[in-house]
Design an enzyme around this catalytic site. Sequence first.
Site, PDB file in Angstrom:
ATOM      1  N   TYR A 265      -5.403   4.272  -7.803  1.00  0.00           N
ATOM      2  CA  TYR A 265      -5.660   4.306  -6.368  1.00  0.00           C
ATOM      3  C   TYR A 265      -7.006   3.663  -6.074  1.00  0.00           C
ATOM      4  CZ  TYR A 265      -5.970   6.180  -1.600  1.00  0.00           C
ATOM      5  OH  TYR A 265      -6.070   6.326  -0.237  1.00  0.00           O
TER       6      TYR A 265
ATOM      7  N   TYR B  57       0.863  -1.179   0.000  1.00  0.00           N
ATOM      8  CA  TYR B  57       0.000   0.000   0.000  1.00  0.00           C
ATOM      9  C   TYR B  57       0.903   1.233   0.000  1.00  0.00           C
ATOM     10  CZ  TYR B  57      -4.406   2.412   1.132  1.00  0.00           C
ATOM     11  OH  TYR B  57      -5.541   3.185   1.103  1.00  0.00           O
TER      12      TYR B  57
END
Lengths: 142, 389
Positions: free
Chosen positions: B336, B286
């Site tokens: 994203y 992430y």
Amino acid sequence: MTTAEPQAQSKPIPRPDEASLEFFEGARRGELMLSRCIACGAWLAPAARICTECLSEDLRWERASGRGVVFTFGVMHQFYHDGFIDELPYNVAVVELEEGLRLNSNIVNVPNEAIRVGMPVAVTFSEQGDGIYLPRFEPAGD
Amino acid sequence: MGLLSGRAAIAGVGITEMTREPIGTTDQVAGRAIRLALEDAGLTKDDVDGLLINAGVTNDISIGLQRTLGFRNLRLMNHMNAAGSTAGQMVHYAALAIDAGMANAVVCVFADTPLRGGSAGAAYGQVRASTGVQALGPAYGFFGANTGYALAARRHMATYGTTHDHFGAIAVSNRKWAGMNPRAMQRRPMTLEDYHNSRWIIEPFHLFDCTLVSNGSVAVVVTSAGRARELRQPPVYILGMGQGHPGNPNRAGFENEMNTGAQIARETAFGMAGIDNDDVDLCELYDCYTYTTLVTLEDYGFCAKGEGGAFIEDGKLEPGGSLPTNTGGGQLSGYYMWGMTPVSEGVIQARGQGGERQVEKHDCVLVSTQGGVLDYHATLILSPHPSNA
Ligand SMILES: [Zn+2]
């Protein structure tokens, strides 16, 4: 204190509620008021309802020293809100108080370029608007 | 090795177009990703008996998705929220439920459409409270996730001497990978100089330290290892799972800005998979910010705490490097989709379907999903093999 009309361009002005009244009243008097756990003594964020350290709900307001150090900081360049447009770039900071609690705030009376992590600071109070005062921090002598 | 290791697998992945343009309502886009994931797996809608849903910042999908998409055979369903760590967690709970016999084909979906004209800041930076202590953040000028992560990054820089060159090296590495990913939103080559010249968002972050928000949706289908072997795609086995949620006490003695839940999640996940760091062939982490990659690598134990900058600056995260990381461009240059960005690229790489960007040795893929400001963490160890043996 001025009684100017709130302007369209003003920064957000927090409205005290019942839970936070003592914090804002303290700020108007020039005192940094925090919550404190009677059971374990931990200093807690203002208007805490329950202790993060022992889960006691037996809390009271206490005046903090207002002394601390800059734990970390940033300098905001991005436009998010009309009220800050004339202040960009402005700083945001986390101050670690002598009492151990960390507070989000701003560092004032110093250029952004001179702010350092670990810098000693002391609380000062400034009017946000409409007679609402907020604690901010300025460099303190060693 | 844990009893659960290799007993469930990801059998399908669906990735919609990633764009800054409008692409439909959030529930519609979620349905599109699910349709793609089912086609990929070779399953039909009627095969689905579990549905786990994760809304993004627009927060406009929930359990109503069952009706919108006409799922009628569900034995498992929930709307889950642990911020950016939810994607990994959905796969965890799906795998656990499958192993317990509570469901057999569980769809996990994330969808978000924050870009509706105007800037992404409109969704991520809005003032949510005007009363009480909750209103202090915006009064002081704390807006959006950028602020919390910038403050964390500054703490690491001040403590360990981490530099903008370190952050820049991560941004540049991501962009190299993105250049080989047709789905990536930012593919134009970037140099370290370009990075330094990009405008400040909030110091210490330049524009290229921050992810670019996307409209889109990703869904995966989790099923039992046995069922996955009968389906269309090579199974991606779930060898390890773990979570860590330290939160942030915001008080003296804690350094949560520099120590994430990966430290805890790693123990559980690596233990379950029976692996150590040397076994990891590539990482899908992430990376909402460059700093997130750096601190996450430290917390998984690839280097000592504080040495993340020196660890990455030799280019080991780049194509051809010794620890290929965020091989689709990550969130920074790819797309994203919160935790579904690392999960989806992890599946593609474990299958060996990465095309030009495929990492040659991909037996053990570390996937991390992470949320809040380093508050929540969920880990997956993925592999084309049912065990690490
Ligand atoms: Zn207590």
